[in-house]
Design a protein around this motif. Structure first.
Motif, PDB file in Angstrom:
ATOM      1  N   GLN A 145     -15.770 -13.691  -3.464  1.00  0.00           N
ATOM      2  CA  GLN A 145     -15.437 -15.047  -3.900  1.00  0.00           C
ATOM      3  C   GLN A 145     -16.255 -15.416  -5.130  1.00  0.00           C
ATOM      4  O   GLN A 145     -17.390 -14.970  -5.284  1.00  0.00           O
ATOM      5  CB  GLN A 145     -15.755 -16.046  -2.778  1.00  0.00           C
ATOM      6  N   LEU A 146     -15.673 -16.240  -5.977  1.00  0.00           N
ATOM      7  CA  LEU A 146     -16.439 -16.860  -7.052  1.00  0.00           C
ATOM      8  C   LEU A 146     -17.084 -18.118  -6.486  1.00  0.00           C
ATOM      9  O   LEU A 146     -16.439 -18.890  -5.782  1.00  0.00           O
ATOM     10  CB  LEU A 146     -15.529 -17.215  -8.226  1.00  0.00           C
ATOM     11  N   HIS A 147     -18.349 -18.347  -6.786  1.00  0.00           N
ATOM     12  CA  HIS A 147     -19.062 -19.467  -6.180  1.00  0.00           C
ATOM     13  C   HIS A 147     -20.050 -20.069  -7.168  1.00  0.00           C
ATOM     14  O   HIS A 147     -20.355 -19.501  -8.220  1.00  0.00           O
ATOM     15  CB  HIS A 147     -19.796 -19.010  -4.918  1.00  0.00           C
ATOM     16  N   VAL A 148     -20.564 -21.253  -6.830  1.00  0.00           N
ATOM     17  CA  VAL A 148     -21.527 -21.951  -7.678  1.00  0.00           C
ATOM     18  C   VAL A 148     -22.806 -21.131  -7.786  1.00  0.00           C
ATOM     19  O   VAL A 148     -23.322 -20.627  -6.788  1.00  0.00           O
ATOM     20  CB  VAL A 148     -21.830 -23.352  -7.113  1.00  0.00           C
ATOM     21  N   ASP A 149     -23.293 -21.001  -9.007  1.00  0.00           N
ATOM     22  CA  ASP A 149     -24.520 -20.252  -9.258  1.00  0.00           C
ATOM     23  C   ASP A 149     -25.722 -21.034  -8.745  1.00  0.00           C
ATOM     24  O   ASP A 149     -25.942 -22.180  -9.126  1.00  0.00           O
ATOM     25  CB  ASP A 149     -24.655 -20.005 -10.765  1.00  0.00           C
TER      26      ASP A 149
END
Length: 395
Positions: A145-149
């Motif tokens: 998943q792409l997620h908040v850094d």
């Protein structure tokens, strides 16, 4: 105790045509979709289990995702509390609404939503909230998943890096989709969006008539509440009342106190101190009707909370009152012509509440002195309001 801090500890920030984001954001490197798999996703899930204001901050990322994959089916995962922010938003196709409050029918609703997620196959998942990770795991969606850094080990040691603290909240969400963007966003594309419909505005006008008012009156909306940071971002109701009295006497304005049912008691405190031309409508309007009322107003005044950011999206001049929260990370973003004043203190302990860059979650913030808010006088906010209410041609 704080009298010595109140004399020269307030700053004003003016925003009209200044850049929306820090230079650091402009210098980022964008990547082609060939560097990310899948190349052409047909089903995308975006987890937006966020507070209402954060949902508004995430709308530029949602718009960029739609422009990158115009033919994909985009599903958003939201809660009942923030779903209204996305009503009429053209950048998604399907909404899954979760209601996690612990009552029997709401638990069934939560289970039904998780079952729906489990039954669908998603080529790409973007998770923009910590709680979203738990829900996605419950739904068996464990793919990449792409997620908040977040800073390394933020949950253990926190993250005080200036790299994170200097990045606007809108930027935090935009950074999630950077690996799949083919080009940077324009200034307009970086602005949060709220899509009000004609029936939202007509419903708000009907309620104004019911209250003996119309858009022809000089309306000033105020939001004196806000649950964020355990209520520690709320300026004193007595000072809101002082500002209201001054503006009513000066302009014969009518003040509307907006908010939810949870704000009603605070609004009544203000009403009790203002003898005329004030109405508490907290709990009497939907989120979108409140937004339409803000749009009809000559001025908005409020704490760092979602209505302040709604004012920026609908173009209403606004005075934002910032106590513990980082006014650089949470600065409202509107069109370049949007006029606003941010009033905040310069105490050495402020700000202590950041979008990313706080102490570890297990470290309690024990400050309930409200020193940063006490440092902001009614005169400070009144002056900011007067600057915005004067004829713009005199600026």
């Amino acid at each position: 105790m704080f009298d010595s801090l109140l004399t020269s500890s307030v700053s004003f920030s003016e925003s009209m045509t200044e850049p929306l984001l820090h230079a650091e954001a402009v210098e980022r490197h964008y990547h082609s979709t060939q560097e990310y798999t899948p190349l052409d996703p047909s089903n995308i899930l975006v987890s937006l289990l966020l507070p209402i204001g954060d949902t508004l901050f995430a709308t530029p990322a949602l718009g960029a995702l739609r422009r990158q994959f115009p033919w994909a089916k985009i599903t958003v995962l939201v809660s009942r509390s923030n779903a209204g922010i996305l009503t009429n938003n053209p950048n998604f196709d399907h909404m899954v609404v979760l209601d996690a409050n612990v009552t029997e029918h709401r638990v069934r609703n939560l289970a039904r939503g998780i079952t729906e997620l489990r039954q669908r196959k998603y080529d790409l998942i973007l998770n923009l909230s910590p709680v979203g990770r738990i829900v996605l795991m419950m739904a068996g969606l464990n793919q990449k998943q792409l997620h908040v850094d977040m800073p390394p080990l933020w949950w253990l040691i926190g993250g005080h890096s200036e790299e994170y603290r200097s990045r606007h909240a809108v930027d935090q969400y935009l950074q999630v989709i950077e690996p799949i963007l083919s080009q940077p966003l324009t200034e307009e594309e970086r602005q949060p969006k709220l899509y009000l419909a004609a029936h939202d505005r007509s419903s708000a006008r009907r309620k104004l008539r019911d209250w003996g008012l119309s858009p022809a009156h000089l309306l000033i909306t105020m939001h004196v509440g806000g649950d964020g940071f355990n209520g520690r971002k709320r300026w004193a109701t007595a000072r809101f009342a002082q500002v209201a009295n001054h503006l009513i006497d000066r302009f014969n304005a009518h003040v509307l106190l907006t908010g939810g049912k949870e704000d009603q008691a605070l609004c009544e405190e203000v009403v009790a101190k203002v003898p005329r031309n004030i109405s508490s409508v907290a709990g009497l309007t939907s989120l979108r009707e409140s937004a339409a009322l803000i749009e009809m107003s000559a001025l908005f005044i409020g704490n760092d909370s979602c209505p302040l950011h709604i004012a920026a999206t609908v173009g209403t001049p606004a005075v934002g009152i910032f106590g513990p929260s980082n006014h650089e990370q949470y600065r409202p973003i509107g069109k370049p012509t949007h006029r606003q004043r941010l009033v905040h203190s310069n105490l050495p302990c402020s700000p202590c509440f950041h979008f990313i860059g706080n102490d570890a979650p297990w470290v309690p913030n024990t400050c309930y002195s409200f020193a940063c808010l006490k440092a902001i006088s009614a005169d400070d906010v009144t002056q900011a309001a007067l600057e915005l209410l004067q004829d713009p041609r005199e600026d």
